[in-house]
Design a protein around this motif. Structure first.
Motif, PDB file in Angstrom:
ATOM      1  N   CYS A  75      -2.753  26.857  31.770  1.00  0.00           N
ATOM      2  CA  CYS A  75      -3.070  26.939  30.339  1.00  0.00           C
ATOM      3  C   CYS A  75      -2.220  28.001  29.653  1.00  0.00           C
ATOM      4  N   SER A  76      -1.970  29.095  30.347  1.00  0.00           N
ATOM      5  CA  SER A  76      -1.139  30.162  29.790  1.00  0.00           C
ATOM      6  C   SER A  76       0.287  29.679  29.546  1.00  0.00           C
ATOM      7  N   VAL A  77       0.862  29.013  30.536  1.00  0.00           N
ATOM      8  CA  VAL A  77       2.245  28.526  30.445  1.00  0.00           C
ATOM      9  C   VAL A  77       2.405  27.536  29.295  1.00  0.00           C
ATOM     10  N   HIS A  78       1.410  26.657  29.138  1.00  0.00           N
ATOM     11  CA  HIS A  78       1.518  25.593  28.131  1.00  0.00           C
ATOM     12  C   HIS A  78       0.797  25.925  26.821  1.00  0.00           C
ATOM     13  N   LYS A  79       0.374  27.185  26.679  1.00  0.00           N
ATOM     14  CA  LYS A  79      -0.273  27.652  25.441  1.00  0.00           C
ATOM     15  C   LYS A  79      -1.500  26.802  25.095  1.00  0.00           C
ATOM     16  N   ILE A  80      -2.330  26.570  26.106  1.00  0.00           N
ATOM     17  CA  ILE A  80      -3.560  25.793  25.937  1.00  0.00           C
ATOM     18  C   ILE A  80      -4.752  26.747  25.964  1.00  0.00           C
ATOM     19  N   LYS A  81      -5.635  26.603  25.016  1.00  0.00           N
ATOM     20  CA  LYS A  81      -6.872  27.396  25.053  1.00  0.00           C
ATOM     21  C   LYS A  81      -7.742  26.871  26.198  1.00  0.00           C
ATOM     22  N   SER A  82      -8.355  27.782  26.952  1.00  0.00           N
ATOM     23  CA  SER A  82      -9.240  27.355  28.043  1.00  0.00           C
ATOM     24  C   SER A  82     -10.627  27.943  27.844  1.00  0.00           C
ATOM     25  N   ARG A  83     -11.633  27.075  27.952  1.00  0.00           N
ATOM     26  CA  ARG A  83     -13.025  27.476  27.770  1.00  0.00           C
ATOM     27  C   ARG A  83     -13.848  26.949  28.944  1.00  0.00           C
ATOM     28  N   ILE A  84     -14.744  27.778  29.438  1.00  0.00           N
ATOM     29  CA  ILE A  84     -15.657  27.347  30.495  1.00  0.00           C
ATOM     30  C   ILE A  84     -17.078  27.648  30.045  1.00  0.00           C
ATOM     31  N   VAL A  85     -17.897  26.597  29.976  1.00  0.00           N
ATOM     32  CA  VAL A  85     -19.293  26.719  29.557  1.00  0.00           C
ATOM     33  C   VAL A  85     -20.170  26.731  30.806  1.00  0.00           C
ATOM     34  N   GLU A  86     -21.097  27.679  30.862  1.00  0.00           N
ATOM     35  CA  GLU A  86     -22.005  27.769  32.012  1.00  0.00           C
ATOM     36  C   GLU A  86     -22.878  26.517  32.093  1.00  0.00           C
ATOM     37  N   GLY A  87     -22.992  25.987  33.311  1.00  0.00           N
ATOM     38  CA  GLY A  87     -23.792  24.794  33.518  1.00  0.00           C
ATOM     39  C   GLY A  87     -25.187  25.123  34.022  1.00  0.00           C
ATOM     40  N   THR A  88     -25.731  24.243  34.852  1.00  0.00           N
ATOM     41  CA  THR A  88     -27.065  24.440  35.404  1.00  0.00           C
ATOM     42  C   THR A  88     -27.073  25.678  36.294  1.00  0.00           C
ATOM     43  N   PRO A  89     -27.975  26.637  36.053  1.00  0.00           N
ATOM     44  CA  PRO A  89     -27.968  27.890  36.819  1.00  0.00           C
ATOM     45  C   PRO A  89     -28.022  27.694  38.339  1.00  0.00           C
ATOM     46  N   SER A  90     -28.760  26.686  38.802  1.00  0.00           N
ATOM     47  CA  SER A  90     -28.872  26.471  40.253  1.00  0.00           C
ATOM     48  C   SER A  90     -27.596  25.903  40.856  1.00  0.00           C
ATOM     49  N   HIS A  91     -26.637  25.504  40.004  1.00  0.00           N
ATOM     50  CA  HIS A  91     -25.317  25.066  40.479  1.00  0.00           C
ATOM     51  C   HIS A  91     -24.276  26.165  40.262  1.00  0.00           C
ATOM     52  N   ASP A  92     -24.096  26.568  39.010  1.00  0.00           N
ATOM     53  CA  ASP A  92     -23.001  27.492  38.678  1.00  0.00           C
ATOM     54  C   ASP A  92     -23.266  28.943  39.088  1.00  0.00           C
ATOM     55  N   TRP A  93     -24.505  29.394  38.973  1.00  0.00           N
ATOM     56  CA  TRP A  93     -24.856  30.764  39.376  1.00  0.00           C
ATOM     57  C   TRP A  93     -23.940  31.827  38.762  1.00  0.00           C
ATOM     58  N   SER A  94     -23.386  31.565  37.590  1.00  0.00           N
ATOM     59  CA  SER A  94     -22.487  32.525  36.903  1.00  0.00           C
ATOM     60  C   SER A  94     -21.285  32.936  37.762  1.00  0.00           C
ATOM     61  N   GLN A  95     -20.901  32.078  38.691  1.00  0.00           N
ATOM     62  CA  GLN A  95     -19.822  32.447  39.620  1.00  0.00           C
ATOM     63  C   GLN A  95     -18.448  32.480  38.959  1.00  0.00           C
ATOM     64  N   THR A  96     -18.322  31.860  37.787  1.00  0.00           N
ATOM     65  CA  THR A  96     -17.014  31.817  37.136  1.00  0.00           C
ATOM     66  C   THR A  96     -16.666  33.123  36.439  1.00  0.00           C
ATOM     67  N   LYS A  97     -17.592  34.079  36.430  1.00  0.00           N
ATOM     68  CA  LYS A  97     -17.335  35.377  35.784  1.00  0.00           C
ATOM     69  C   LYS A  97     -16.079  36.059  36.320  1.00  0.00           C
ATOM     70  N   PHE A  98     -15.753  35.787  37.582  1.00  0.00           N
ATOM     71  CA  PHE A  98     -14.605  36.469  38.192  1.00  0.00           C
ATOM     72  C   PHE A  98     -13.319  36.195  37.424  1.00  0.00           C
ATOM     73  N   LEU A  99     -13.235  35.055  36.729  1.00  0.00           N
ATOM     74  CA  LEU A  99     -12.004  34.690  36.035  1.00  0.00           C
ATOM     75  C   LEU A  99     -11.659  35.664  34.915  1.00  0.00           C
ATOM     76  N   ILE A 100     -12.661  36.325  34.366  1.00  0.00           N
ATOM     77  CA  ILE A 100     -12.411  37.314  33.308  1.00  0.00           C
ATOM     78  C   ILE A 100     -11.476  38.396  33.841  1.00  0.00           C
ATOM     79  N   GLU A 101     -11.738  38.840  35.070  1.00  0.00           N
ATOM     80  CA  GLU A 101     -10.888  39.860  35.701  1.00  0.00           C
ATOM     81  C   GLU A 101      -9.507  39.311  36.023  1.00  0.00           C
ATOM     82  N   VAL A 102      -9.452  38.051  36.457  1.00  0.00           N
ATOM     83  CA  VAL A 102      -8.171  37.407  36.757  1.00  0.00           C
ATOM     84  C   VAL A 102      -7.306  37.358  35.498  1.00  0.00           C
ATOM     85  N   VAL A 103      -7.912  36.920  34.399  1.00  0.00           N
ATOM     86  CA  VAL A 103      -7.187  36.824  33.133  1.00  0.00           C
ATOM     87  C   VAL A 103      -6.696  38.203  32.685  1.00  0.00           C
ATOM     88  N   TYR A 104      -7.537  39.210  32.857  1.00  0.00           N
ATOM     89  CA  TYR A 104      -7.176  40.581  32.474  1.00  0.00           C
ATOM     90  C   TYR A 104      -5.943  41.059  33.243  1.00  0.00           C
TER      91      TYR A 104
END
Length: 226
Positions: A75-104
């Motif tokens: 998304c960065s290379v192609h100038k695409i906005k990327s959004r991730i919406v939290e899904g069902t808590p028993s599936h996602d468990w907020s595990q995608t939070k790590f990407l904030i640090e990756v992006v930083y």
């Protein structure tokens, strides 16, 4: 024209459809449709990237982290906005939070947002307003809708252009549940379209688009995927 790619219900970490297999299919999808995807304005993953809570040093977890990092870089290379919406808590468990640090830590500029609460985003460059509704924001969908109306009022809006959700509308289920959203209520406040994840069978109701799950993760899912 504004072009948005929505994906939902990937369920990486699934017991029967292995993570490596689903990621191979995702990579194949992006490779096959690269010319179109590289020109979209936004990629929004509307919930349930993960199937369950994964041990952080497991092979599956490493594969998911690698793929999501690769997606953000794409998304960065192609100038695409990327959004991730939290899904069902028993599936996602907020595990995608790590990407904030990756992006930083990425050296490239990335327009990325992880959304885990009711949110309205105003994109001035696209002249677009987007409402995001994560799953199980409130147990009763009526309370969620009332909060949506209040949030719109706070933002001086009578309508939003687009809505990204994880959950279910009444038309998608055989019985009416308190947690199910009323389709007419949302159609009244959304100008263009609503994309919703959670129910794995694809469907369209007026301007509501439910893409269904990306891959086959249950029996009797013989309809087209991806």
């Amino acid at each position: 024209a504004i072009r948005i790619l929505t994906i939902n219900d990937i369920h990486l970490g699934h017991n029967t459809n292995k993570t490596a297999n689903i990621i191979n299919n995702l990579n194949s999808f992006f490779h096959t449709h690269h010319k179109k995807i590289s020109k979209v304005d936004m990629i929004s993953i509307n919930g349930d990237i993960w199937d369950k809570l994964l041990i952080s040093y497991s092979q599956d977890h490493a594969l998911v982290v690698a793929w999501l990092t690769q997606l953000v870089a794409y998304c960065s290379v192609h100038k695409i906005k990327s959004r991730i919406v939290e899904g069902t808590p028993s599936h996602d468990w907020s595990q995608t939070k790590f990407l904030i640090e990756v992006v930083y830590n990425l050296k490239q500029e990335v327009d990325y947002k992880y959304i885990n609460t009711l949110t309205i985003e105003k994109l001035d460059d696209l002249n677009l307003t987007i409402l995001y509704v994560p799953d199980e924001y409130k147990p009763d969908a009526t309370d969620t809708y009332n909060d949506v109306l209040k949030l719109m009022q706070d933002n001086h809006l009578t309508k939003v252009d687009v809505c990204m959700m994880h959950g279910a509308f009444n038309y998608q289920l055989p019985i009416e549940l308190k947690s199910s959203h009323d389709e007419e209520s949302y159609l009244n406040i959304v100008r263009y379209f609503i994309a919703i994840g959670h129910i794995h069978i694809p469907s369209v109701f007026s301007r509501i688009i439910a893409p269904g799950s990306f891959d086959r993760i249950a029996h009797n899912e013989e309809h087209d995927k991806g």
